[in-house]
Design a protein around this motif. Structure first.
Motif, PDB file in Angstrom:
ATOM      1  N   ILE A 533      31.410  39.574  40.212  1.00  0.00           N
ATOM      2  CA  ILE A 533      32.433  38.673  39.694  1.00  0.00           C
ATOM      3  C   ILE A 533      33.467  38.378  40.778  1.00  0.00           C
ATOM      4  N   TRP A 534      33.919  39.428  41.456  1.00  0.00           N
ATOM      5  CA  TRP A 534      34.881  39.253  42.555  1.00  0.00           C
ATOM      6  C   TRP A 534      34.290  38.364  43.642  1.00  0.00           C
ATOM      7  N   GLN A 535      33.044  38.581  43.966  1.00  0.00           N
ATOM      8  CA  GLN A 535      32.355  37.796  45.001  1.00  0.00           C
ATOM      9  C   GLN A 535      32.426  36.301  44.710  1.00  0.00           C
ATOM     10  N   HIS A 536      32.189  35.924  43.469  1.00  0.00           N
ATOM     11  CA  HIS A 536      32.142  34.498  43.144  1.00  0.00           C
ATOM     12  C   HIS A 536      33.527  33.891  42.961  1.00  0.00           C
ATOM     13  N   HIS A 537      34.559  34.715  42.932  1.00  0.00           N
ATOM     14  CA  HIS A 537      35.924  34.183  42.923  1.00  0.00           C
ATOM     15  C   HIS A 537      36.532  34.144  44.320  1.00  0.00           C
ATOM     16  N   PHE A 538      36.146  35.094  45.168  1.00  0.00           N
ATOM     17  CA  PHE A 538      36.780  35.190  46.489  1.00  0.00           C
ATOM     18  C   PHE A 538      35.837  34.850  47.641  1.00  0.00           C
ATOM     19  N   GLY A 539      34.589  34.541  47.345  1.00  0.00           N
ATOM     20  CA  GLY A 539      33.662  34.174  48.406  1.00  0.00           C
ATOM     21  C   GLY A 539      32.873  35.331  48.971  1.00  0.00           C
ATOM     22  N   ARG A 540      33.323  36.538  48.699  1.00  0.00           N
ATOM     23  CA  ARG A 540      32.569  37.732  49.096  1.00  0.00           C
ATOM     24  C   ARG A 540      33.034  38.883  48.218  1.00  0.00           C
ATOM     25  N   GLY A 541      32.176  39.863  48.042  1.00  0.00           N
ATOM     26  CA  GLY A 541      32.526  40.980  47.184  1.00  0.00           C
ATOM     27  C   GLY A 541      33.407  41.993  47.891  1.00  0.00           C
ATOM     28  N   LEU A 542      34.011  42.880  47.120  1.00  0.00           N
ATOM     29  CA  LEU A 542      34.683  44.034  47.723  1.00  0.00           C
ATOM     30  C   LEU A 542      33.662  44.851  48.497  1.00  0.00           C
ATOM     31  N   VAL A 543      32.416  44.803  48.036  1.00  0.00           N
ATOM     32  CA  VAL A 543      31.265  45.302  48.790  1.00  0.00           C
ATOM     33  C   VAL A 543      30.504  44.067  49.251  1.00  0.00           C
TER      34      VAL A 543
END
Length: 803
Positions: A533-543
């Motif tokens: 979910i984070w990846q698709h909001h910020f362009g990359r994941g926390l991982v």
């Protein structure tokens, strides 16, 4: 051309894009090899374990131990070797052989013996870790999820901002300013719906000065039916969604579009993710199956399938491997498929774990033999007030009648072939014609019944599963190679509780697996999901490696934030809309994308989120936005796939040009790209040019390329040329009618429609100058000149990029 705030508008061929792949790329690659926090305390799971896994495990890991040395566990790494040396002496880097080897310049002694040497920063990190006692921690992803304490950070509006801003403070990086309102609305509209905001939506947001304005925007977008279409597309990438089988014939998967529609509905209805998981993996084994839970099991049928394999047994296990790999990577972030032929070379996943996971799927039916087997892959769906049982009974009865009629046709044909009496033959032929008509009628009736592409099993007892030597299914087996269904041992999971369903059609194994994957006790599932979910909001994941949470994957840049989000997800009942809301309300999401020289130098990859990363629209977003700008957009949802017109030159690449590609009316072709028929051997050119997901395997991250066919397709392609004409017609109509002579009004309206903002006077003048040049210097007609201007607008970076 001039954009908002006097900034020049840029096209795809501008230096802005070229710079992304220019000389600075090498610096970014070098920076990516450095530990994330060079100045902070070295952490084993973040800084050391990934380094050992990537650079040492190939020769000194769980599968290979050259010189008797292995670095995958503390007990092995610190023991004395036969040579008398000790690779790691906790607290004494000078006595640790590993330091002398990774620092050596002697080709006979240096480690790694081949490839790039460890950087000075990496060597320093290992030295510091050893001096600090060489503490060996459990891998971060395998620990139970626990809610960390939120840092106390002055000015942090949300827990997410507290974690992000604490990281920025630790690294001496500035907290970013907030982006302007137009940028924010465009960003969140695309992120949640995949579509641009309307002019009215922008005006409403700009005019809403209340503190809750942003919150209202988020709630509106989450309630939009387009939300499900956008986020279903991310999921379909992961589960390798396509509507054909690949290989030579690339035949169609019947009814598979119902799975796509199921996913869209699931996101729109905010179906809890744990339920979403269980329905896909074992919807047919639930105590009370529903139409949705049966359709969801089409998950198993999405992969490639060879209808004429040279080695049927090998192909059977290749199919099972596809299911194991997709399930483990998508839900758990584990590359357990790497343990098919031997123990995993990096992660603590022995070969027995691979086959123990495969055992959950061992009893599933294949797609069929030379042709698909409807009894294996199809289930009837109810209509009206009918139940699933009623629908299946009707379907079975229709198939029985059809089978009997087909048998009668064959019998009559055989009698005619063997009979010599002409009069009797004439009567038999009349009888044959009547039965053939009945067969055709029954086929139409059977085909008209709604059906789903589903999984099934061979019954309540599964065949044995064995560990195959080197992954060869023809290898000799024995009681010693026998395995039972089990979860990966490294996760310390309980023994599966397997109860066959009362209906007796399956083993209950998949339901046991699904419930474990979707349990709060599983340390991976929630972490993997919130990272996506984070990846698709910020362009990359926390991982950054979203489908690899193992030793060789990237460690999280913000491990505590990752765990806090995972805990929030589970506490919130696994519902995604609440998680979206939490993320989108953060200042981190609303940050400006503006670069700051000091921050670029200190953190070129933006690991700390000191800015918002700009991105290009995805292939589907770009195509859909073109339809929205031109006015052709058709918001119709659901149903069988559509077939956009494909140039004859592309169709000619098929062995039988045009085979398997239907014809859809123009108005239907303007529906959202998620409804395009996905034929593995014939992808829609514009989508393929702009990095459409690979459909053969799970695709967690799409490539983002910049290459010539993009510019060629966006300038000369039949689709874009046709949409430019439609766009120009719309502009003329809205600027005063089809015969409007006010070119200035047309230019202003075109900018407003394409870029969803007011046109600046100087860019209008530039547009008029371009049209004048086209008409008076190039000899192009006025109507065509406006079309070319509209084409130019659709090629601007402001149209195709998000800040």
């Amino acid at each position: 051309m001039v954009g908002e705030g006097g900034k020049p508008l840029r096209t795809f061929s501008s230096p802005r894009v070229a710079g992304l792949i220019g000389p600075s790329a090498g610096l970014l690659v070098l920076a990516a090899s450095l530990p994330f926090a060079a100045a902070a305390t070295v952490e084993f799971s973040r800084d050391i374990q990934p380094l050992l896994a990537k650079r040492c495990f190939a020769c000194h890991g769980p599968d290979t131990q050259e010189a008797g040395l292995r670095f995958d566990a503390a007990a092995f790494a610190v023991r004395q070797l036969d040579s008398g040396a000790q690779a790691i002496v906790p607290g004494d880097s000078a006595a640790s052989e590993i330091l002398s080897r990774i620092s050596s310049t002697d080709p006979d002694l240096q480690m790694p013996p081949e490839g790039e040497r460890l950087s000075d920063a990496e060597v320093t990190a290992i030295r510091q870790w050893i001096e600090a006692g060489a503490a060996w921690e459990e891998h971060w992803a395998f620990r139970p999820v626990s809610r960390p304490q939120v840092p106390a950070v002055t000015g942090a509006a949300t827990p997410i901002d507290a974690f992000i801003q604490q990281g920025l403070k630790d690294r001496g990086l500035p907290v970013p300013v907030e982006a302007d309102r137009r940028t924010l609305l465009r960003r969140v509209s695309y992120d949640l719906t995949g579509l641009p905001p309307t002019e009215q939506e922008l005006a409403d947001f700009l005019g809403d000065t209340s503190p809750a304005a942003w919150e209202r925007v988020i709630d509106r977008l989450l309630a939009s039916p387009h939300y499900g279409e956008r986020w279903a597309r991310h999921w379909l990438d992961l589960v390798r969604y396509a509507e054909t089988n690949s290989f030579e014939r690339d035949g169609t998967k019947p009814h598979v579009w119902r799975y796509r529609d199921y996913v869209i509905r699931a996101f729109n209805n905010d179906k809890p993710f744990d339920q979403f998981v269980v329905e896909q993996l074992a919807g047919d084994e639930l105590p009370t199956s529903t139409a949705d839970s049966l359709i969801a099991t089409g998950y198993y049928r999405l992969g490639i399938w060879d209808d004429e394999p040279a080695d049927k047994l090998q192909h059977r296990y290749d199919q099972l491997d596809d299911i194991v790999a997709t399930t483990a990577q998508t839900f758990l972030g584990l590359t357990i498929n790497c343990a098919r032929c031997h123990d995993h070379k990096i992660d603590p996943l022995p070969q027995r774990d691979y086959y123990s996971l495969l055992a959950f799927f061992q009893n599933t039916t294949p797609m069929g033999g030379r042709t698909m087997n409807p009894a294996f892959i199809e289930r009837a769906l109810p209509t009206g007030a009918a139940t699933l049982a009623d629908a299946q009974h009707q379907f079975d009865e229709q198939r029985r009648l059809l089978s009997e009629a087909e048998a009668e046709v064959r019998a009559i044909q055989q009698r005619i072939k063997e009979h010599g009496d002409q009069a009797l033959d004439d009567l038999a032929k009349q009888d044959l014609a009547a039965w053939k008509a009945k067969v055709n009628q029954l086929r139409r009736q059977t085909n008209s019944l709604p059906k789903a592409l589903v999984i099934s099993e061979h019954g309540s007892t599964s065949p044995e599963t064995h560990v195959f030597y080197r992954g060869n299914p023809h290898a000799t087996t024995s009681p010693a190679t026998l395995v039972e269904p089990a979860f990966p041992g490294v996760l310390n999971a309980p023994t599966p509780h397997i109860v066959p369903p009362p209906h007796g059609r399956s083993t209950g194994r998949r339901l046991a697996l699904a419930r474990w994957i979707a349990s709060a006790e599983n340390p991976l599932t929630a972490r993997v999901l919130v990272n996506r979910i984070w990846q698709h909001h910020f362009g990359r994941g926390l991982v950054r490696s979203p489908s690899n949470f193992g030793f060789a994957g990237d460690p999280p840049t913000h491990p505590q934030l990752l765990d806090w989000l995972a805990a929030e997800l589970v506490a919130g009942g696994w519902r995604l809309k609440s998680l979206h809301r939490t993320i989108l309300l953060s200042a981190a999401y609303r940050a400006s994308s503006a670069a700051q020289p000091e921050a670029v130098a200190a953190d070129p990859l933006n690991d700390a989120f000191w800015r918002f990363d700009m991105r290009r629209l995805s292939a589907e977003e770009l195509r859909d936005s073109i339809h929205v700008a031109s006015g052709a957009f058709n918001p119709k949802m659901f149903g069988p796939g559509i077939y956009p017109t494909i140039p004859k030159a592309v169709l000619a690449t098929q062995s039988q040009p045009g085979k398997g590609w239907g014809k859809t009316p123009p108005a239907e072709q303007a529906r959202r790209s998620i409804y395009i028929h996905v034929k593995r051997s014939l992808l829609t050119p514009l989508l393929a040019d702009f990095d459409l997901a690979d459909t053969d395997t799970s695709c967690p991250v799409r490539f983002v390329t910049t290459q010539p066919t993009q510019a060629l397709g966006m300038m000369n392609g039949d689709f874009i040329q046709q949409q430019a004409r439609v766009f120009a017609e719309r502009v003329r109509s809205e600027a005063g009618g089809p015969d409007a002579a006010d070119t200035r009004a047309c230019v202003e309206r075109a900018i407003e429609r394409a870029l969803v903002r007011q046109a600046a006077a100087d860019e209008v003048n530039q547009g008029l100058s371009l049209i004048d040049t086209l008409e008076n210097t190039e000899g192009i007609s006025p109507g065509r000149a406006l079309e070319l201007y509209c084409l130019m607008l659709l090629n601007l970076n402001e149209f195709a990029y998000l800040d």
